[in-house]
Design a protein around this motif. Structure first.
Motif, PDB file in Angstrom:
ATOM      1  N   TRP A 151       0.824  -1.208   0.000  1.00 61.56           N
ATOM      2  CA  TRP A 151       0.000   0.000   0.000  1.00 61.56           C
ATOM      3  C   TRP A 151       0.862   1.263   0.000  1.00 61.56           C
ATOM      4  N   LEU A 156       2.008   1.631  -3.545  1.00 62.46           N
ATOM      5  CA  LEU A 156       0.873   2.056  -4.355  1.00 62.46           C
ATOM      6  C   LEU A 156       0.576   3.545  -4.143  1.00 62.46           C
ATOM      7  N   MET A 157       0.699   4.012  -2.907  1.00 62.39           N
ATOM      8  CA  MET A 157       0.523   5.431  -2.629  1.00 62.39           C
ATOM      9  C   MET A 157       1.639   6.256  -3.286  1.00 62.39           C
ATOM     10  N   GLY A 177       0.880   6.536  -6.853  1.00 65.76           N
ATOM     11  CA  GLY A 177      -0.203   7.499  -7.026  1.00 65.76           C
ATOM     12  C   GLY A 177       0.314   8.930  -7.029  1.00 65.76           C
ATOM     13  N   PHE A 178       1.198   9.257  -6.077  1.00 66.90           N
ATOM     14  CA  PHE A 178       1.805  10.595  -6.063  1.00 66.90           C
ATOM     15  C   PHE A 178       2.634  10.827  -7.315  1.00 66.90           C
ATOM     16  N   MET A 196       2.197   9.488 -10.271  1.00 64.42           N
ATOM     17  CA  MET A 196       1.293   9.698 -11.403  1.00 64.42           C
ATOM     18  C   MET A 196       0.607  11.060 -11.334  1.00 64.42           C
ATOM     19  N   CYS A 197       0.280  11.535 -10.136  1.00 62.78           N
ATOM     20  CA  CYS A 197      -0.309  12.879 -10.008  1.00 62.78           C
ATOM     21  C   CYS A 197       0.658  13.935 -10.524  1.00 62.78           C
TER      22      CYS A 197
END
Length: 129
Positions: free
Chosen positions: A103, A106-107, A110-111, A113-114
């Motif tokens: 996780w 994955l976080m 996510g950052f 990709m942002c």
């Protein structure tokens, strides 16, 4: 701790060959620099004093504004290259990290990709300007 700070004779003697090699290398470099400076030719002609840039005659001022896209692309490359390096420890230890590690990565993705979507939305990678 005090024992580590004490220098005994056998420990210092083991560094003697390395010290001699460094001293000889530095001495040789200094000697060769001095000799080549003293023996080298010293003819300063107008051709030798001109700036050389790949055989192309220079013209204009060297202080021309440069497109910021080059610097932006370099900074983005370094940024994303460093972020990709953080994936290596996860790839090596993914079984030991368990679900909490999954996780966390994955976080992180996510950052990542942002930031990438923000760059694309701002048009930082478009060269048609």
């Amino acid at each position: 701790m005090f024992e580590l700070l004490q220098a005994n004779a056998s420990n210092a003697a083991s560094y003697l060959p390395v010290g001699l090699q460094v001293a000889i290398a530095v001495g040789l470099v200094i000697f060769l620099l001095i000799v080549t400076h003293l023996l080298g030719p010293k003819r300063k002609t107008s051709d030798k004093l001109q700036n050389f840039s790949s055989g192309i005659e220079s013209h204009g001022d060297a202080r021309q504004p440069m497109a910021i896209k080059y610097f932006l692309t370099a900074i983005l490359f370094v940024l994303f290259d460093v972020e990709v390096i953080f994936f290596y420890p996860y790839a090596v230890n993914f079984r030991d990290l368990g679900w909490s590690g999954f996780w966390a990565v994955l976080m992180f993705v996510g950052f990542f990709m942002c930031g990438f979507l923000y760059i694309i939305k701002k048009g930082a990678l478009k060269w048609e300007d």
